[in-house]
Design a protein around this motif. Structure first.
Motif, PDB file in Angstrom:
ATOM      1  N   PRO A  46       0.813  -1.226   0.000  1.00 23.87           N
ATOM      2  CA  PRO A  46       0.000   0.000   0.000  1.00 23.87           C
ATOM      3  C   PRO A  46       0.842   1.269   0.000  1.00 23.87           C
ATOM      4  O   PRO A  46       0.437   2.280  -0.583  1.00 23.87           O
ATOM      5  CB  PRO A  46      -0.832  -0.125   1.284  1.00 23.87           C
ATOM      6  CG  PRO A  46      -0.105  -1.100   2.135  1.00 23.87           C
ATOM      7  CD  PRO A  46       0.544  -2.051   1.183  1.00 23.87           C
ATOM      8  N   ALA A  47       2.026   1.236   0.627  1.00 24.81           N
ATOM      9  CA  ALA A  47       2.884   2.428   0.651  1.00 24.81           C
ATOM     10  C   ALA A  47       3.298   2.838  -0.757  1.00 24.81           C
ATOM     11  O   ALA A  47       3.286   4.031  -1.107  1.00 24.81           O
ATOM     12  CB  ALA A  47       4.116   2.172   1.511  1.00 24.81           C
ATOM     13  N   LEU A  48       3.665   1.856  -1.587  1.00 23.17           N
ATOM     14  CA  LEU A  48       4.065   2.162  -2.962  1.00 23.17           C
ATOM     15  C   LEU A  48       2.865   2.587  -3.810  1.00 23.17           C
ATOM     16  O   LEU A  48       2.979   3.486  -4.658  1.00 23.17           O
ATOM     17  CB  LEU A  48       4.750   0.942  -3.591  1.00 23.17           C
ATOM     18  CG  LEU A  48       6.128   0.592  -3.027  1.00 23.17           C
ATOM     19  CD1 LEU A  48       6.624  -0.726  -3.623  1.00 23.17           C
ATOM     20  CD2 LEU A  48       7.137   1.708  -3.301  1.00 23.17           C
ATOM     21  N   LEU A  49       1.716   1.958  -3.594  1.00 23.43           N
ATOM     22  CA  LEU A  49       0.516   2.355  -4.332  1.00 23.43           C
ATOM     23  C   LEU A  49       0.109   3.784  -3.988  1.00 23.43           C
ATOM     24  O   LEU A  49      -0.304   4.559  -4.870  1.00 23.43           O
ATOM     25  CB  LEU A  49      -0.630   1.389  -4.041  1.00 23.43           C
ATOM     26  CG  LEU A  49      -0.412  -0.069  -4.458  1.00 23.43           C
ATOM     27  CD1 LEU A  49      -1.636  -0.911  -4.105  1.00 23.43           C
ATOM     28  CD2 LEU A  49      -0.098  -0.189  -5.942  1.00 23.43           C
ATOM     29  N   VAL A  50       0.221   4.137  -2.710  1.00 17.43           N
ATOM     30  CA  VAL A  50      -0.054   5.516  -2.287  1.00 17.43           C
ATOM     31  C   VAL A  50       0.882   6.480  -3.011  1.00 17.43           C
ATOM     32  O   VAL A  50       0.470   7.544  -3.486  1.00 17.43           O
ATOM     33  CB  VAL A  50       0.109   5.664  -0.756  1.00 17.43           C
ATOM     34  CG1 VAL A  50       0.178   7.137  -0.351  1.00 17.43           C
ATOM     35  CG2 VAL A  50      -1.046   4.988  -0.028  1.00 17.43           C
ATOM     36  N   MET A  51       2.149   6.113  -3.127  1.00 16.75           N
ATOM     37  CA  MET A  51       3.123   6.993  -3.762  1.00 16.75           C
ATOM     38  C   MET A  51       2.807   7.197  -5.248  1.00 16.75           C
ATOM     39  O   MET A  51       2.973   8.300  -5.779  1.00 16.75           O
ATOM     40  CB  MET A  51       4.529   6.433  -3.589  1.00 16.75           C
ATOM     41  CG  MET A  51       5.610   7.445  -3.867  1.00 16.75           C
ATOM     42  SD  MET A  51       7.206   6.889  -3.291  1.00 16.75           S
ATOM     43  CE  MET A  51       8.194   8.332  -3.727  1.00 16.75           C
ATOM     44  N   VAL A  52       2.356   6.141  -5.917  1.00 21.45           N
ATOM     45  CA  VAL A  52       1.954   6.277  -7.324  1.00 21.45           C
ATOM     46  C   VAL A  52       0.811   7.276  -7.462  1.00 21.45           C
ATOM     47  O   VAL A  52       0.843   8.189  -8.304  1.00 21.45           O
ATOM     48  CB  VAL A  52       1.529   4.918  -7.916  1.00 21.45           C
ATOM     49  CG1 VAL A  52       0.952   5.107  -9.322  1.00 21.45           C
ATOM     50  CG2 VAL A  52       2.707   3.959  -7.976  1.00 21.45           C
ATOM     51  N   LEU A  53      -0.198   7.126  -6.626  1.00 22.70           N
ATOM     52  CA  LEU A  53      -1.372   8.007  -6.720  1.00 22.70           C
ATOM     53  C   LEU A  53      -1.030   9.432  -6.310  1.00 22.70           C
ATOM     54  O   LEU A  53      -1.574  10.395  -6.871  1.00 22.70           O
ATOM     55  CB  LEU A  53      -2.509   7.440  -5.865  1.00 22.70           C
ATOM     56  CG  LEU A  53      -3.076   6.118  -6.387  1.00 22.70           C
ATOM     57  CD1 LEU A  53      -4.053   5.515  -5.390  1.00 22.70           C
ATOM     58  CD2 LEU A  53      -3.745   6.314  -7.743  1.00 22.70           C
ATOM     59  N   LYS A  54      -0.113   9.592  -5.363  1.00 24.39           N
ATOM     60  CA  LYS A  54       0.339  10.938  -4.999  1.00 24.39           C
ATOM     61  C   LYS A  54       1.076  11.585  -6.166  1.00 24.39           C
ATOM     62  O   LYS A  54       0.934  12.789  -6.412  1.00 24.39           O
ATOM     63  CB  LYS A  54       1.237  10.884  -3.764  1.00 24.39           C
ATOM     64  CG  LYS A  54       0.488  10.689  -2.448  1.00 24.39           C
ATOM     65  CD  LYS A  54       1.457  10.709  -1.276  1.00 24.39           C
ATOM     66  CE  LYS A  54       0.724  10.599   0.055  1.00 24.39           C
ATOM     67  NZ  LYS A  54       1.679  10.622   1.207  1.00 24.39           N
ATOM     68  N   SER A  55       1.868  10.805  -6.883  1.00 23.98           N
ATOM     69  CA  SER A  55       2.578  11.336  -8.055  1.00 23.98           C
ATOM     70  C   SER A  55       1.584  11.753  -9.141  1.00 23.98           C
ATOM     71  O   SER A  55       1.737  12.815  -9.771  1.00 23.98           O
ATOM     72  CB  SER A  55       3.540  10.287  -8.612  1.00 23.98           C
ATOM     73  OG  SER A  55       4.616  10.056  -7.736  1.00 23.98           O
ATOM     74  N   TYR A  56       0.580  10.928  -9.359  1.00 24.70           N
ATOM     75  CA  TYR A  56      -0.476  11.233 -10.334  1.00 24.70           C
ATOM     76  C   TYR A  56      -1.184  12.532  -9.968  1.00 24.70           C
ATOM     77  O   TYR A  56      -1.354  13.434 -10.806  1.00 24.70           O
ATOM     78  CB  TYR A  56      -1.449  10.050 -10.363  1.00 24.70           C
ATOM     79  CG  TYR A  56      -2.845  10.318 -10.857  1.00 24.70           C
ATOM     80  CD1 TYR A  56      -3.114  10.471 -12.224  1.00 24.70           C
ATOM     81  CD2 TYR A  56      -3.910  10.389  -9.966  1.00 24.70           C
ATOM     82  CE1 TYR A  56      -4.412  10.693 -12.671  1.00 24.70           C
ATOM     83  CE2 TYR A  56      -5.203  10.604 -10.399  1.00 24.70           C
ATOM     84  CZ  TYR A  56      -5.450  10.764 -11.743  1.00 24.70           C
ATOM     85  OH  TYR A  56      -6.737  10.982 -12.189  1.00 24.70           O
ATOM     86  N   LEU A  57      -1.566  12.674  -8.697  1.00 25.58           N
ATOM     87  CA  LEU A  57      -2.280  13.871  -8.254  1.00 25.58           C
ATOM     88  C   LEU A  57      -1.388  15.105  -8.277  1.00 25.58           C
ATOM     89  O   LEU A  57      -1.814  16.187  -8.685  1.00 25.58           O
ATOM     90  CB  LEU A  57      -2.835  13.649  -6.843  1.00 25.58           C
ATOM     91  CG  LEU A  57      -3.961  12.608  -6.734  1.00 25.58           C
ATOM     92  CD1 LEU A  57      -4.244  12.256  -5.279  1.00 25.58           C
ATOM     93  CD2 LEU A  57      -5.227  13.109  -7.426  1.00 25.58           C
ATOM     94  N   ALA A  58      -0.123  14.944  -7.865  1.00 24.46           N
ATOM     95  CA  ALA A  58       0.799  16.083  -7.875  1.00 24.46           C
ATOM     96  C   ALA A  58       1.040  16.569  -9.299  1.00 24.46           C
ATOM     97  O   ALA A  58       1.115  17.777  -9.556  1.00 24.46           O
ATOM     98  CB  ALA A  58       2.121  15.691  -7.215  1.00 24.46           C
ATOM     99  N   ALA A  59       1.177  15.642 -10.248  1.00 20.60           N
ATOM    100  CA  ALA A  59       1.413  16.018 -11.640  1.00 20.60           C
ATOM    101  C   ALA A  59       0.243  16.802 -12.218  1.00 20.60           C
ATOM    102  O   ALA A  59       0.414  17.623 -13.119  1.00 20.60           O
ATOM    103  CB  ALA A  59       1.671  14.769 -12.479  1.00 20.60           C
TER     104      ALA A  59
END
Length: 467
Positions: free
Chosen positions: A150-163
């Motif tokens: 879940p930590a890595l999945l959270v990071m992917v979605l944070k990158s998507y939202l930040a972009a």
């Protein structure tokens, strides 16, 4: 969301607008990184109250976890520039495909490395750790390791939202995780409120709960705030072309991060050779330096998004001006950190040491020297991470990976050893080695962006317009 830019000459953005855009993106990201730092700090403090053995085990276990996490995080970080570019081009299908395959790669990586957590005790013993601490660290990692997914999945979605410039949710989700972590830790580590006393295992369960709460938060936000992307529709379908694209970009990012983390891990190992007191002083000084680094990292993430957007618009002049603004802002933050480290070293170090600690003065004496040395690398540490952010924004990751390996491991680590042990400068010599490695990285990475990549992009964009 940005609209696609057609073939026209863009109007230069004033510097003040660059500053505002960078702050709008960067401040929530900085807040998110600081909040994440606070979660780790909370774990350290609460387990320190529980027992010295538990603290040592979780420091060891969390370091083991972080090394693996930072390697796997490359796929999540790769999502950011790719989505930023697709957004600038108005290609919603591309940004959806990139994010989905970022989730795929992160999930696959998280599953593949689980045996490392389950069999971590033999690995730690091979690294000459104390048997009792290694056993306790493995007990922690067998539970906490499940939270990597879940930590890595959270990071992917944070990158998507930040972009997509939805950075405020990145901050609020991470900030909300801090009290959740404190409450669950308090209950499960110490056995409060009728819960079982679980020590390090309680801390591990708390970390998993925090990761899943964070994952639920970012998924809910992504679905509700950006329904037009239908991000999770048919997510089970493979997209091998984009899968390969994210893999090619993300693996070098993970290896670059690993090289830098390895530099600081090696410095901790060397400080341990000098004794318990130097290691304690090193740990505190490194916490303070890391807190300053969180600010640079947030600005670097914002620079990645800005550079990715400029790449999508094929606007090299905009990219260059934005890069200069980001670098100047990073230098300003570095100046503040240098001032604090030089003027208030004892006060800052003293925040981490019990006033009744018998070794307090000895730790402070060493720590002050280390903090003075940390002041030396504030500028170059900010410069190297800013350069990495810009390079990732233009999707250049393989060259920076080689530069990082050379700077940190061929230059930095040997210099730390020679200055610390051969020359005999002790802890300050080890930290001066960090300065040398970070300086080499900063110079080489900045040169690659300004001389190599920006020149190449100017030529490519000019040819595209003339064609």
């Amino acid at each position: 969301m940005n609209t696609p830019v057609q073939n026209f000459k863009p109007t230069p953005m004033p510097t003040a607008d660059h500053v505002r855009a960078l702050l709008r993106l960067g401040l929530p990201l900085i807040g998110g990184h600081v909040a994440q730092f606070a979660i780790g700090l909370t774990d350290t403090i609460m387990l320190g109250w529980y027992s010295v053995e538990s603290l040592a085990a979780v420091v060891l276990g969390s370091t083991f976890f972080f090394v693996i996490f930072i390697l796997g995080s490359g796929f999540a970080i790769a999502v950011m520039p790719l989505v930023a570019e697709a957004d600038a081009e108005g290609d919603e299908q591309a940004l959806r495909r990139v994010t989905r395959m970022g989730l795929w790669l992160s999930l696959i990586f998280g599953v593949i490395v689980q045996p490392l957590f389950f069999l971590s005790q033999p690995i730690l013993l091979g690294l000459q750790q104390e048997p009792e601490v290694a056993e306790l660290a493995q007990a922690y990692l067998r539970i906490a390791g499940l939270g990597l997914i879940p930590a890595l999945l959270v990071m992917v979605l944070k990158s998507y939202l930040a972009a997509l410039e939805h950075t405020s949710v990145v901050f609020w989700v991470t900030l909300a995780a801090v009290p959740v972590n404190v409450v669950v830790n308090y209950g499960l580590i110490f056995g409060n409120w009728g819960l079982p006393e679980m020590g390090v295992r309680g801390a591990a369960i708390a970390s998993i709960i925090v990761q899943f709460v964070s994952l639920a938060g970012v998924i809910l936000y992504a679905v509700r705030a950006l329904p037009q992307h239908v991000l999770f529709a048919r997510i089970w379908r493979p997209d091998w072309e984009v899968f390969a694209q994210v893999f090619r970009l993300g693996l070098p990012i993970g290896l670059t991060n690993l090289a830098e983390v390895g530099l600081f891990a090696a410095s901790s190992l060397m400080m341990g050779w000098l004794g318990t007191i130097p290691l304690a002083a090193h740990g505190i000084a490194l916490q303070l330096a890391s807190l300053a680094f969180m600010v640079h990292l947030g600005l670097s993430n914002a620079a990645t998004v800005r550079a990715g957007n400029a790449l999508g618009r094929k606007d090299a002049d905009h990219m260059a001006r934005g890069a200069w603004v980001a670098i100047v802002m990073s230098l300003s933050i570095a100046f503040i950190a240098v001032t604090l480290f030089l003027l208030f070293p004892e006060q800052l170090l003293g925040l981490f040491i019990d006033p009744e600690e018998t070794q307090r003065e000895a730790i402070l004496a060493i720590g002050v020297g280390l903090l003075y040395t940390a002041a030396l690398f504030q500028v170059v540490d900010g410069a190297q991470v800013m350069a990495l952010g810009l390079l990732r924004g233009v999707q250049d990751t393989r060259g920076p990976m080689v530069i990082a390996a050379v700077s940190y491991w061929i230059i930095g680590v040997p210099c730390a050893y020679v200055l610390g042990f051969v020359v005999g400068l002790g802890g300050q010599g080890v930290w001066l080695g960090l300065v040398v490695g970070l300086t080499a990285a900063a110079i080489l990475l900045m040169a690659r962006f300004w001389i190599t990549d920006l020149s190449r992009l100017r030529k490519r964009f000019a040819e595209g317009k003339s064609g």
